[in-house]
Design a protein around this motif. Structure first.
Motif, PDB file in Angstrom:
ATOM      1  N   ALA A 274      50.745  33.420  40.250  1.00  0.00           N
ATOM      2  CA  ALA A 274      50.470  32.900  38.908  1.00  0.00           C
ATOM      3  C   ALA A 274      49.678  31.612  39.017  1.00  0.00           C
ATOM      4  CB  ALA A 274      51.773  32.650  38.145  1.00  0.00           C
ATOM      5  N   VAL A 275      48.893  31.346  37.982  1.00  0.00           N
ATOM      6  CA  VAL A 275      48.167  30.084  37.874  1.00  0.00           C
ATOM      7  C   VAL A 275      48.237  29.634  36.411  1.00  0.00           C
ATOM      8  CG1 VAL A 275      46.570  30.677  39.740  1.00  0.00           C
ATOM      9  CG2 VAL A 275      45.932  31.163  37.363  1.00  0.00           C
ATOM     10  N   GLY A 276      47.937  28.371  36.164  1.00  0.00           N
ATOM     11  CA  GLY A 276      47.928  27.881  34.791  1.00  0.00           C
ATOM     12  C   GLY A 276      47.427  26.463  34.720  1.00  0.00           C
TER      13      GLY A 276
ATOM     14  N   TYR B  56      38.573  42.063  41.702  1.00  0.00           N
ATOM     15  CA  TYR B  56      38.598  42.705  40.388  1.00  0.00           C
ATOM     16  C   TYR B  56      40.001  42.827  39.800  1.00  0.00           C
ATOM     17  CZ  TYR B  56      39.818  47.174  42.728  1.00  0.00           C
ATOM     18  OH  TYR B  56      40.426  48.164  43.461  1.00  0.00           O
ATOM     19  N   ARG B  57      41.046  42.557  40.592  1.00  0.00           N
ATOM     20  CA  ARG B  57      42.414  42.505  40.059  1.00  0.00           C
ATOM     21  C   ARG B  57      42.896  41.053  39.999  1.00  0.00           C
ATOM     22  NH1 ARG B  57      44.956  47.147  43.892  1.00  0.00           N
ATOM     23  NH2 ARG B  57      43.580  46.098  45.363  1.00  0.00           N
ATOM     24  N   SER B  58      42.041  40.171  39.577  1.00  0.00           N
ATOM     25  CA  SER B  58      42.235  38.730  39.682  1.00  0.00           C
ATOM     26  C   SER B  58      43.420  38.201  38.873  1.00  0.00           C
ATOM     27  CB  SER B  58      40.954  38.024  39.212  1.00  0.00           C
ATOM     28  OG  SER B  58      41.153  36.636  39.096  1.00  0.00           O
ATOM     29  N   VAL B  59      44.264  37.439  39.552  1.00  0.00           N
ATOM     30  CA  VAL B  59      45.358  36.721  38.888  1.00  0.00           C
ATOM     31  C   VAL B  59      44.783  35.583  38.038  1.00  0.00           C
ATOM     32  CG1 VAL B  59      47.375  35.245  39.298  1.00  0.00           C
ATOM     33  CG2 VAL B  59      47.042  37.316  40.662  1.00  0.00           C
ATOM     34  N   VAL B  60      43.742  34.936  38.539  1.00  0.00           N
ATOM     35  CA  VAL B  60      43.162  33.805  37.818  1.00  0.00           C
ATOM     36  C   VAL B  60      42.464  34.291  36.550  1.00  0.00           C
ATOM     37  CG1 VAL B  60      41.694  31.755  37.986  1.00  0.00           C
ATOM     38  CG2 VAL B  60      42.895  32.601  40.018  1.00  0.00           C
ATOM     39  N   ARG B  61      41.751  35.415  36.623  1.00  0.00           N
ATOM     40  CA  ARG B  61      41.105  35.941  35.416  1.00  0.00           C
ATOM     41  C   ARG B  61      42.142  36.250  34.337  1.00  0.00           C
ATOM     42  NH1 ARG B  61      39.000  40.438  37.163  1.00  0.00           N
ATOM     43  NH2 ARG B  61      40.611  41.764  36.279  1.00  0.00           N
ATOM     44  N   ALA B  62      43.306  36.748  34.729  1.00  0.00           N
ATOM     45  CA  ALA B  62      44.347  37.056  33.751  1.00  0.00           C
ATOM     46  C   ALA B  62      44.772  35.816  32.982  1.00  0.00           C
ATOM     47  CB  ALA B  62      45.550  37.684  34.452  1.00  0.00           C
ATOM     48  N   ALA B  63      44.642  34.643  33.591  1.00  0.00           N
ATOM     49  CA  ALA B  63      44.972  33.395  32.904  1.00  0.00           C
ATOM     50  C   ALA B  63      43.795  32.863  32.097  1.00  0.00           C
ATOM     51  CB  ALA B  63      45.427  32.346  33.925  1.00  0.00           C
ATOM     52  N   VAL B  64      42.569  33.091  32.582  1.00  0.00           N
ATOM     53  CA  VAL B  64      41.378  32.589  31.883  1.00  0.00           C
ATOM     54  C   VAL B  64      41.071  33.418  30.634  1.00  0.00           C
ATOM     55  CG1 VAL B  64      38.864  32.283  32.088  1.00  0.00           C
ATOM     56  CG2 VAL B  64      40.373  31.561  33.952  1.00  0.00           C
ATOM     57  N   CYS B  65      41.073  34.738  30.797  1.00  0.00           N
ATOM     58  CA  CYS B  65      40.782  35.632  29.652  1.00  0.00           C
ATOM     59  C   CYS B  65      41.574  36.932  29.856  1.00  0.00           C
ATOM     60  CB  CYS B  65      39.289  35.896  29.495  1.00  0.00           C
ATOM     61  SG  CYS B  65      38.404  36.246  31.018  1.00  0.00           S
ATOM     62  N   PRO B  66      42.842  36.945  29.447  1.00  0.00           N
ATOM     63  CA  PRO B  66      43.715  38.097  29.693  1.00  0.00           C
ATOM     64  C   PRO B  66      43.237  39.391  29.065  1.00  0.00           C
ATOM     65  CG  PRO B  66      44.751  36.518  28.188  1.00  0.00           C
ATOM     66  CD  PRO B  66      43.542  35.853  28.752  1.00  0.00           C
ATOM     67  N   GLN B  67      42.351  39.325  28.075  1.00  0.00           N
ATOM     68  CA  GLN B  67      41.868  40.533  27.431  1.00  0.00           C
ATOM     69  C   GLN B  67      40.826  41.264  28.267  1.00  0.00           C
ATOM     70  OE1 GLN B  67      40.927  37.506  26.851  1.00  0.00           O
ATOM     71  NE2 GLN B  67      38.935  37.330  25.830  1.00  0.00           N
ATOM     72  N   ALA B  68      40.294  40.623  29.304  1.00  0.00           N
ATOM     73  CA  ALA B  68      39.219  41.212  30.116  1.00  0.00           C
ATOM     74  C   ALA B  68      39.818  42.051  31.241  1.00  0.00           C
ATOM     75  CB  ALA B  68      38.327  40.114  30.684  1.00  0.00           C
ATOM     76  N   GLU B  69      39.604  43.354  31.184  1.00  0.00           N
ATOM     77  CA  GLU B  69      40.100  44.263  32.207  1.00  0.00           C
ATOM     78  C   GLU B  69      38.965  45.164  32.677  1.00  0.00           C
ATOM     79  OE1 GLU B  69      42.920  44.650  33.748  1.00  0.00           O
ATOM     80  OE2 GLU B  69      44.152  43.187  32.672  1.00  0.00           O
TER      81      GLU B  69
END
Length: 424
Positions: free
Chosen positions: A133-135, A173-186
Motif C-alpha cells: 500500500a501507498v498513500g 501494469y498491476r501497479s499498487v501506486v496507480r491504484a492510489a493515484v487513480c483507482p478508476q484506471a484499470e
C-alpha cells in the motif's frame, strides 16, 4: 529541485531509470523497492529501440553509447503461399514487403543491467520488498509554515511503513501506486494474446536451412488471418552470443480465464497448451518460421494477454506513476522501453526547473499524460490494422503494404516512440 527522499516502487527498466534520474537531481536518499527476490537480469524478453530514440537517450545521459544491442535494418513481411504457389525453397513464405527498419534489439536483462550500472552507488536497491500500500500524509505542500508539517507520502512494505518526500510507482501494469493515484484506471483487455519465447540462436541449426535462411539484420513479421508473429534476434546474456526472440499474436485460447490483468509465466504451460501453440504455428506460418517457434523450450515459453491503459493523470499529492504503471501500450508500437526511459527523462527535466515538489509533479503530469494517451491510441490503431482487422494478406504486395502502413501512422509520429524533444 534538490534534496529530499524518494522511494521508487519497482526496480525494472522504468524503476531503474527513475532512480537514476532522482539521484542526478540531488535527492539525499533514493530507495528502490523491488518485489522480486531474484536476479532481474534473468528475464529473457526481447525489445527494440529506434536508432534515433536510442541516440537521444544516450545524449540525455540515460544509456551508454556502448550498451550491448543487436542491429536490425530490414523488416520482412511474409505470409504463407497460396495453394500451388508454395513457400519458396527455404520455406520462409511469400514476401509482401521489405520495409526499412532502423532499430536496435535488446535483451531485457542486458538493457536493465546497463541501467543499473549507471546508477549511483548511494541508491539503495532492496530485492524481495513487496509494497502492499501507498498513500499521502496530511500536510502543507509548500513546506513548513506556521508550524504545519510538510506533505509527504508513505509506503507500506514488509519492513513496515516509511515516509518519503516522493513515491514513484514504476511497478508495472498491476501497479499498487496507480491504484492510489487513480483507482478508476484499470488495464482493458484488447481481445487477443501474444505467446512469447526466446532461446539460444545455436538451436537454429536444427531447422532445414539452419541460420543461413534468416539474415541476422532482418526482423520477420509472418502474417496470417487473425494474427502475426514477429521474430528477431537479440543479444544473449553472455557477450558474443545471440538469442532468437519471437512474439506470436493470436486469438484468445478457449481455456484462458481473465479475472484481472495477468499472464501465464514461462515454464508453467502444460503439454496440451504447448501443443496448441505448435498446431497454431504449423497451421498458419510458413514452415521455416513454424519450426523456429516450435524449437522453443518449455521454460522459455509464456503467454501474455494484450491490454491497453492510459491513466487519466499521473500524480496525486506526493505520488507519481511512470512506465507501465501509467500507460500499457501494445507491443506493436515497439516503444515500451523508450516510453519508460522518456518518462524518467521528463521527470528529471521537470525537477531541474521546478522550485518545489508540486511544481515538479504538475510539469511531469502535463507532459507525459498526453504523450501516453497518444501512444496507447497508436497501439490500438496498429492492433486493429495488423491483427483484429487485418487485410487479406493474399492480395497484398509492396505498393499495397506501403499505403497500408502509411495509413496506420498518419499524424502519429509515435512508432518506436516519440522524439525526446517533441518541439524540435
Amino acid at each position: 529541485m534538490r534534496g529530499g527522499s524518494v522511494a521508487v516502487v519497482g526496480g525494472s527498466i522504468a524503476g531503474s531509470a527513475f532512480a537514476g534520474a532522482a539521484a542526478r537531481l540531488g535527492a539525499e536518499r533514493v530507495v528502490v523497492l523491488e518485489r522480486s527476490p531474484g536476479h532481474l537480469e534473468d528475464r529473457g524478453v526481447g525489445l527494440c529501440t529506434h536508432n534515433d530514440r536510442f541516440d537521444e537517450l544516450v545524449r540525455a545521459g540515460h544509456l551508454d553509447a556502448d550498451t550491448r544491442r543487436h542491429r536490425l535494418a530490414v523488416r520482412r513481411w511474409v505470409t504463407r503461399g497460396a495453394a500451388g504457389e508454395g513457400d519458396g525453397p527455404d520455406g520462409c513464405g511469400r514476401l509482401l514487403w521489405a520495409q526499412p527498419f532502423p532499430f536496435h534489439s535488446h535483451h531485457w536483462g542486458v538493457l536493465w543491467q546497463a541501467l543499473r550500472e549507471r546508477m549511483p552507488e548511494r541508491v539503495e536497491f532492496r530485492l524481495g520488498a513487496t509494497v502492499t500500500a501507498v498513500g499521502n500524509t496530511r500536510g502543507n505542500d509548500d513546506g513548513p509554515a506556521g508550524g504545519d508539517a510538510p506533505a509527504r507520502a508513505w509506503v507500506e512494505a514488509g519492513s513496515g511503513r516509511e515516509e518519503y518526500d516522493l513515491v514513484i510507482g514504476s511497478d508495472g501494469y498491476r501497479s499498487v501506486v496507480r491504484a492510489a493515484v487513480c483507482p478508476q484506471a484499470e488495464p482493458a483487455y484488447a481481445g487477443y494474446v501474444c505467446w512469447r519465447g526466446s532461446y539460444d540462436a545455436a538451436l537454429l541449426a536444427e531447422l532445414p536451412g539452419g541460420a543461413a535462411a534468416w539474415p541476422e539484420e532482418h526482423c520477420i513479421t509472418a502474417c496470417y488471418p487473425g494474427g502475426q508473429v514477429v521474430i528477431y534476434r537479440i543479444p544473449g546474456v553472455e557477450p558474443g552470443r545471440t538469442q532468437v526472440n519471437w512474439v506470436f499474436y493470436a486469438p484468445t485460447p478457449a481455456w484462458l480465464r481473465l479475472d484481472g490483468p495477468t499472464s501465464i509465466p514461462a515454464g508453467s504451460l502444460s503439454d496440451a497448451r504447448l501443443d496448441e501453440l505448435r498446431q497454431l504455428a504449423e497451421r498458419h506460418l510458413p514452415p521455416y518460421w513454424a519450426g523456429l517457434v516450435t524449437l522453443t523450450p518449455r521454460e522459455r515459453t509464456f503467454l501474455q494477454p494484450i491490454y491497453d491503459l492510459a491513466a487519466p493523470r499521473r500524480t496525486a499529492g506526493r505520488l507519481l506513476i511512470g512506465g507501465d504503471a501509467a500507460t500499457v501500450v501494445r507491443p506493436h508500437n515497439t516503444s515500451g522501453a523508450v516510453k519508460a526511459m522518456q518518462d524518467a527523462h521528463a521527470f528529471e527535466l521537470a525537477g531541474r526547473e521546478a522550485r518545489s515538489w508540486p511544481e515538479l509533479l504538475a510539469a511531469y503530469d502535463r507532459e507525459r499524460t498526453a504523450a501516453g494517451r497518444e501512444l496507447v491510441e497508436l497501439g490500438r490503431t496498429l492492433g486493429r490494422a495488423q491483427v483484429t482487422g487485418a487485410p487479406d494478406w493474399s492480395g497484398m504486395d509492396e505498393p499495397a503494404m506501403t499505403a497500408w502502413w502509411r495509413q496506420q501512422l498518419a499524424g502519429s509520429g509515435g512508432f518506436g516512440g516519440h522524439a525526446l524533444d517533441r518541439t524540435g
